[in-house]
Write a protein that holds these residues in place. Sequence first.
Motif, PDB file in Angstrom:
ATOM      1  N   LYS A 180      87.188  22.112  73.541  1.00  0.00           N
ATOM      2  CA  LYS A 180      87.417  23.560  73.603  1.00  0.00           C
ATOM      3  C   LYS A 180      86.181  24.308  74.089  1.00  0.00           C
ATOM      4  O   LYS A 180      86.254  25.476  74.448  1.00  0.00           O
ATOM      5  CB  LYS A 180      87.785  24.090  72.203  1.00  0.00           C
ATOM      6  N   LEU A 181      85.044  23.619  74.073  1.00  0.00           N
ATOM      7  CA  LEU A 181      83.769  24.262  74.420  1.00  0.00           C
ATOM      8  C   LEU A 181      83.790  24.751  75.864  1.00  0.00           C
ATOM      9  O   LEU A 181      84.094  23.987  76.774  1.00  0.00           O
ATOM     10  CB  LEU A 181      82.635  23.252  74.216  1.00  0.00           C
ATOM     11  N   ASP A 182      83.473  26.006  76.056  1.00  0.00           N
ATOM     12  CA  ASP A 182      83.467  26.616  77.382  1.00  0.00           C
ATOM     13  C   ASP A 182      82.206  26.162  78.136  1.00  0.00           C
ATOM     14  O   ASP A 182      81.093  26.447  77.714  1.00  0.00           O
ATOM     15  CB  ASP A 182      83.476  28.143  77.202  1.00  0.00           C
ATOM     16  N   HIS A 183      82.425  25.445  79.232  1.00  0.00           N
ATOM     17  CA  HIS A 183      81.287  24.874  79.954  1.00  0.00           C
ATOM     18  C   HIS A 183      80.349  25.954  80.496  1.00  0.00           C
ATOM     19  O   HIS A 183      79.153  25.730  80.653  1.00  0.00           O
ATOM     20  CB  HIS A 183      81.778  23.980  81.092  1.00  0.00           C
ATOM     21  N   SER A 184      80.897  27.130  80.765  1.00  0.00           N
ATOM     22  CA  SER A 184      80.040  28.182  81.329  1.00  0.00           C
ATOM     23  C   SER A 184      79.001  28.653  80.308  1.00  0.00           C
ATOM     24  O   SER A 184      77.972  29.208  80.686  1.00  0.00           O
ATOM     25  CB  SER A 184      80.884  29.353  81.835  1.00  0.00           C
ATOM     26  N   LEU A 185      79.259  28.418  79.002  1.00  0.00           N
ATOM     27  CA  LEU A 185      78.245  28.775  77.994  1.00  0.00           C
ATOM     28  C   LEU A 185      76.999  27.916  78.178  1.00  0.00           C
ATOM     29  O   LEU A 185      75.864  28.397  78.037  1.00  0.00           O
ATOM     30  CB  LEU A 185      78.800  28.565  76.584  1.00  0.00           C
ATOM     31  N   ILE A 186      77.213  26.646  78.502  1.00  0.00           N
ATOM     32  CA  ILE A 186      76.086  25.739  78.721  1.00  0.00           C
ATOM     33  C   ILE A 186      75.308  26.193  79.953  1.00  0.00           C
ATOM     34  O   ILE A 186      74.078  26.267  79.948  1.00  0.00           O
ATOM     35  CB  ILE A 186      76.595  24.296  78.909  1.00  0.00           C
ATOM     36  N   GLU A 187      76.053  26.537  81.006  1.00  0.00           N
ATOM     37  CA  GLU A 187      75.404  27.009  82.230  1.00  0.00           C
ATOM     38  C   GLU A 187      74.633  28.297  81.976  1.00  0.00           C
ATOM     39  O   GLU A 187      73.521  28.472  82.471  1.00  0.00           O
ATOM     40  CB  GLU A 187      76.450  27.231  83.326  1.00  0.00           C
ATOM     41  N   ALA A 188      75.240  29.185  81.168  1.00  0.00           N
ATOM     42  CA  ALA A 188      74.571  30.455  80.869  1.00  0.00           C
ATOM     43  C   ALA A 188      73.268  30.199  80.125  1.00  0.00           C
ATOM     44  O   ALA A 188      72.237  30.804  80.436  1.00  0.00           O
ATOM     45  CB  ALA A 188      75.486  31.358  80.056  1.00  0.00           C
ATOM     46  N   ALA A 189      73.282  29.284  79.163  1.00  0.00           N
ATOM     47  CA  ALA A 189      72.074  28.998  78.382  1.00  0.00           C
ATOM     48  C   ALA A 189      70.976  28.446  79.277  1.00  0.00           C
ATOM     49  O   ALA A 189      69.816  28.864  79.204  1.00  0.00           O
ATOM     50  CB  ALA A 189      72.395  28.013  77.264  1.00  0.00           C
TER      51      ALA A 189
END
Lengths: 286, 374
Positions: A180-189
């Motif tokens: 469910k983890l939104d991959h764009s959150l990782i990219e944003a970080a």
Amino acid sequence: MKKRSLNPNFLRILVMVGPSALWLLLFLAVPLVYVVVMSFCTRGLYGGIQYQLSFASYRSIFSSLYLKVTWKSLLMAFETCVICLLISYPFSWFLSRVPKRHHGILMLLVILPFWVSALLRLNGWSNILRDSGIVNTLLIKTGIIKKPITMMYTDGAVLFGMVYCMVPFMILPLHTSISKLDHSLIEAAMDLGANRFRTFIRVILPATLPGIFAGTIQVFIPSLGAFFVADVMGGGNSVYLGNLIQNQFLVARNWPLGAAFSVLLIVFTLVMLRLYTRIGSLDDLA
Amino acid sequence: MSNGKVIAQLENITKDFDGVQILKPTNLSIYEGEFLTFLGPSGCGKTTTLRIIAGLETPTEGTVKLEGRDVTNLPPYKRNVNTVFQNYALFPNMNVFDNVAFGLVEKRLGKAEIREKVDAMLQLVQLGKMGKRKPNQLSGGQKQRVAIARALANDPKLLLLDEPLGALDLKLRKQMQLELKTLQKNLGITFVYVTHDQEEALTMSDRIIVMNNGRFEQIGTPREIYEHPQNKFVANFIGESNIFEASVVSETGAKGTLTLMMENGHVLAEGEGFKYDEIVYLCLRPENIEISTVSREGFTLKGFVRDHVYVGNIVKTVVELPNGKTVQVNRNPHGELITPGMLVNLFWDPKDAVVMHTREDYVYDAIEFAVLGK
């Protein structure tokens, strides 16, 4: 005037809920009450119980020997959780990243062991690991070792068996959470200057915490009570809460003490479930 | 506006996905302080180009330079570039304040400094009192502002925006367009913006890059792009256009004015560098075509008025040429009375007509048909 106002839906509700309510009453509530009552009774001479109020069972729970067993069981359940988590987290991560077409087969491999009784599978392991088992025979025949390495019937073997049985229960909730983890959150970080490790700590871990908790609960509770793992893998050498209860009922025939330990196990379970629902409501806030 | 100093460069960048080249060899210089927009239909490679600048994607070939330094293989967290993501990508477990502070915490700034900076950023995007809210308690427009504040808090040399207004409703989008433009002017930060909305691009940009099929079709100011499209794709994609096929018949006396032969008559247009007998495309904006019962010297194009719709400031008239093709004409409602069924002459100021070389790869027509349905 006497007038019975019956809810017009009463019959319908009764038909739908009645059977399962009856089932739960007969096979859950009644036995549960019976166990609690039993734990406060006096031990019968040849097993069974005498209906005479006694706190003897609870007193003996708190004897140093039994406290040790309880502590050992909690520790074992905790270790099982930690090891399962360390195995399952990377695996679930990998599972959520593989192409769709491989995903199904990998999930099947996780679930497949459920199709065969855990008891059989553990006996299989016993055949592999015991002194005259496959591993030792192979090592001796090839001359790597002279004497067999004792692997079975140790606390280590019990832990191994526990982890082996419980890993799927950790993988399934973790996988749900991680996929469910939104991959764009990782990219944003990473975009905001966090390296891989910092991204994991600050973004990925908090986002998958609900899965970690769900998996931990689902592993911890059965680990406390799984008597057959301690029996098969530990032989008679390792006593845990699960096989302690079993022994009290079937071997020592001290039913009240067995019942008291069962109540203890239920209390542990309820505490864990309470924690889980607390964290579950935290999930909604996130 | 830009001061002519190059801040970022793409040199011979290409990108392959599964063996398909989705970005053709690309060269680009981005200037300090400019508002640069990548404009194109979905799948044209504009977002990929942006992600390559951000470091979220590695180019298959070529070099990315930021302030003269080769950063091609640097991960995003080592580049002084920040991105506003299409879906905002706000961290759900953190409140607005912590979201904006994320990059500053990574830079290990002091608590007081972070507080001061975040407060200033929230003030800048008009969210001064929202610091304690969680992202799921914000409206779309507010989330957008948080995402912008979070990126700007790091003092990026380059702010990359990937369709940041795509999820907002029309009214809010218009408002945010102006706010973003004002913000960019006041801060003097270089914005690189990705959109498929031509109006958005024309409103905000200093320079527009029209992209299609993994390559740059045209780079220019909004005015250049609109008034002088270099090819059929750009003419079609930006605004309404009437595009005709014609062949060059001769140059007339006036310098640069060509006589073109169309299927149904000959017309005049300005253009240079076209050969005699060359097949060209002729592009005309609907507002630049005039129709009248009186003919104009040099034009012999005629058609029947099929339909006209009054839309307030203009009358949209459809004229059908003898070959069945229709021409869209926007007219002043107070001009000559034209009614459906009339035979009219079509003409224009030769300066307003844009003549384009036809591309040899007419694969283009097929792609356009697929993408735009034209």
